[in-house]
Design a protein around this motif. Structure first.
Motif, short mmCIF file in Angstrom:
data_model
loop_
_atom_site.label_atom_id
_atom_site.label_comp_id
_atom_site.label_asym_id
_atom_site.label_seq_id
_atom_site.Cartn_x
_atom_site.Cartn_y
_atom_site.Cartn_z
N PHE A 108 1.27 -12.30 -108.16
CA PHE A 108 0.71 -12.96 -106.99
C PHE A 108 -0.74 -12.53 -106.80
CE2 PHE A 108 2.84 -9.07 -105.61
CZ PHE A 108 1.82 -8.42 -104.93
N ASP A 109 -1.45 -13.30 -106.01
CA ASP A 109 -2.85 -13.02 -105.70
C ASP A 109 -2.89 -11.97 -104.58
OD1 ASP A 109 -5.48 -13.10 -104.57
OD2 ASP A 109 -5.78 -15.08 -105.47
N SER A 110 -3.58 -10.88 -104.79
CA SER A 110 -3.65 -9.81 -103.78
C SER A 110 -4.24 -10.30 -102.47
CB SER A 110 -4.48 -8.64 -104.30
OG SER A 110 -3.89 -8.07 -105.45
N ASP A 111 -5.16 -11.25 -102.55
CA ASP A 111 -5.75 -11.79 -101.32
C ASP A 111 -4.71 -12.55 -100.50
OD1 ASP A 111 -8.21 -10.74 -101.90
OD2 ASP A 111 -9.00 -12.57 -102.81
N VAL A 112 -3.76 -13.20 -101.19
CA VAL A 112 -2.69 -13.90 -100.48
C VAL A 112 -1.81 -12.89 -99.75
CG1 VAL A 112 -0.60 -15.32 -100.76
CG2 VAL A 112 -2.68 -15.86 -102.06
N LEU A 113 -1.48 -11.79 -100.41
CA LEU A 113 -0.70 -10.73 -99.77
C LEU A 113 -1.42 -10.21 -98.54
CD1 LEU A 113 1.62 -8.67 -99.58
CD2 LEU A 113 0.35 -7.22 -101.18
N LEU A 114 -2.72 -9.98 -98.67
CA LEU A 114 -3.51 -9.46 -97.56
C LEU A 114 -3.45 -10.41 -96.37
CD1 LEU A 114 -5.44 -7.24 -96.51
CD2 LEU A 114 -7.32 -8.60 -97.46
N MET A 115 -3.61 -11.71 -96.62
CA MET A 115 -3.57 -12.70 -95.55
C MET A 115 -2.19 -12.74 -94.90
SD MET A 115 -6.53 -13.98 -95.08
CE MET A 115 -7.15 -12.34 -95.50
N LYS A 116 -1.14 -12.59 -95.71
CA LYS A 116 0.22 -12.59 -95.16
C LYS A 116 0.44 -11.37 -94.27
CE LYS A 116 2.65 -15.30 -98.70
NZ LYS A 116 3.33 -16.25 -97.80
N ILE A 117 -0.06 -10.22 -94.71
CA ILE A 117 0.08 -8.99 -93.91
C ILE A 117 -0.60 -9.16 -92.56
CG2 ILE A 117 -0.63 -6.58 -93.73
CD1 ILE A 117 -0.31 -6.41 -96.80
N LYS A 118 -1.82 -9.66 -92.58
CA LYS A 118 -2.56 -9.84 -91.33
C LYS A 118 -1.88 -10.85 -90.42
CE LYS A 118 -7.14 -8.53 -93.06
NZ LYS A 118 -8.54 -8.97 -93.29
N ALA A 119 -1.38 -11.95 -91.01
CA ALA A 119 -0.71 -12.98 -90.22
C ALA A 119 0.58 -12.44 -89.59
CB ALA A 119 -0.40 -14.19 -91.10
N ILE A 120 1.35 -11.67 -90.38
CA ILE A 120 2.61 -11.12 -89.87
C ILE A 120 2.34 -10.12 -88.75
CG2 ILE A 120 4.54 -9.58 -90.45
CD1 ILE A 120 4.58 -10.97 -93.21
N MET A 121 1.37 -9.25 -88.93
CA MET A 121 1.06 -8.26 -87.89
C MET A 121 0.59 -8.94 -86.61
SD MET A 121 -0.64 -4.99 -89.82
CE MET A 121 0.38 -3.84 -90.73
N HIS A 122 -0.22 -9.98 -86.76
CA HIS A 122 -0.70 -10.72 -85.59
C HIS A 122 0.48 -11.41 -84.90
CE1 HIS A 122 -3.26 -13.14 -83.03
NE2 HIS A 122 -2.60 -14.21 -83.43
#
Length: 234
Positions: A108-122
């Protein structure tokens, strides 16, 4: 959203991949604890307070699903993201059943993981606030009172939603302009994800679409094979 000082538990048995992913997340201001298997992951989990866990599914000694169940026994709210090389529907459903917030297939693309983490935390922060204080929502020209289950358009007579319509609309609102996974709604609202409950949810989605269609700026999109997205044009 600020990520600084947010703590992540990363449990990954591929040590090279784990080290690279840990470094990437740390460069994005997260504090990351890396464990190399499920047993070590649970021991480290018990010793600290984490904001999110990223769990590989296939690990020696204890797999990601078992670890997730143990973590859920300690904390029902902490976000969980599964990483897996397996993409079978049964595995994805199993992940959601044990409480996954999201699922990423390797590679997977690490940037996609980062966006998912931020979205989930928000989203989690929003859910916590909503659960305790907020029960009124604006959806375009609609107003939802989730406590009374009233959906009102302008000065029209309120529509009394059923309990499941109310919960489903509220979940869509919490995922506004983002994907609401089908399996997540089925396991959280219906407590099941078989064929019949899935068809039942489609009926409720159709009802909500019928209510909302009077506002052309509000739409529930079907994301094929994944779930739904409530789009509100500003």
């Amino acid at each position: 959203m600020e990520t600084e000082n947010k703590k992540i538990l990363l449990v990954e048995d591929d040590q090279n991949f784990g080290a690279v992913l840990k470094e990437y997340l740390m460069l994005n201001d997260f504090e990351v604890t890396l464990a190399k298997n499920g047993m070590e992951g649970f021991e480290k989990y018990k010793k600290d307070n984490f904001d999110l866990c990223i769990l590989d599914v296939m690990m020696p000694y204890k797999d990601g699903y078992t670890l997730a169940k143990e973590i859920r026994e300690k904390n029902k709210e902490i976000p969980l993201i599964f990483l897996t090389a397996k993409s079978m529907k049964e595995d994805v459903l199993k992940g959601y059943k044990v409480g996954a917030d999201d699922y990423l297939n390797k590679p997977f693309d690490s940037d996609v993981l980062l966006m998912k983490i931020k979205a989930i935390m928000h989203r989690k922060a929003t859910e916590v606030k909503t659960d305790f204080t907020k029960f009124e929502f604006e959806i375009g020209k609609f107003h939802l009172n989730s406590k009374l289950r009233y959906l009102t358009f302008g000065n029209d007579e309120p529509i009394k939603l059923s309990p499941k319509e109310n919960e489903l609309l509220k979940m869509l609102i919490l995922h506004e302009n983002d994907l609401m996974p089908r399996e997540l709604a089925l396991t959280k609202i219906w407590r099941d994800d078989n064929y019949f409950t899935s068809r039942s949810m489609d009926v409720y989605i159709a009802k909500l679409r019928k209510y909302l269609k009077v506002d052309e700026n509000v739409e529930i999109l079907n994301i094929h094979g994944e779930g739904f997205r409530l789009v509100i044009k500003k």
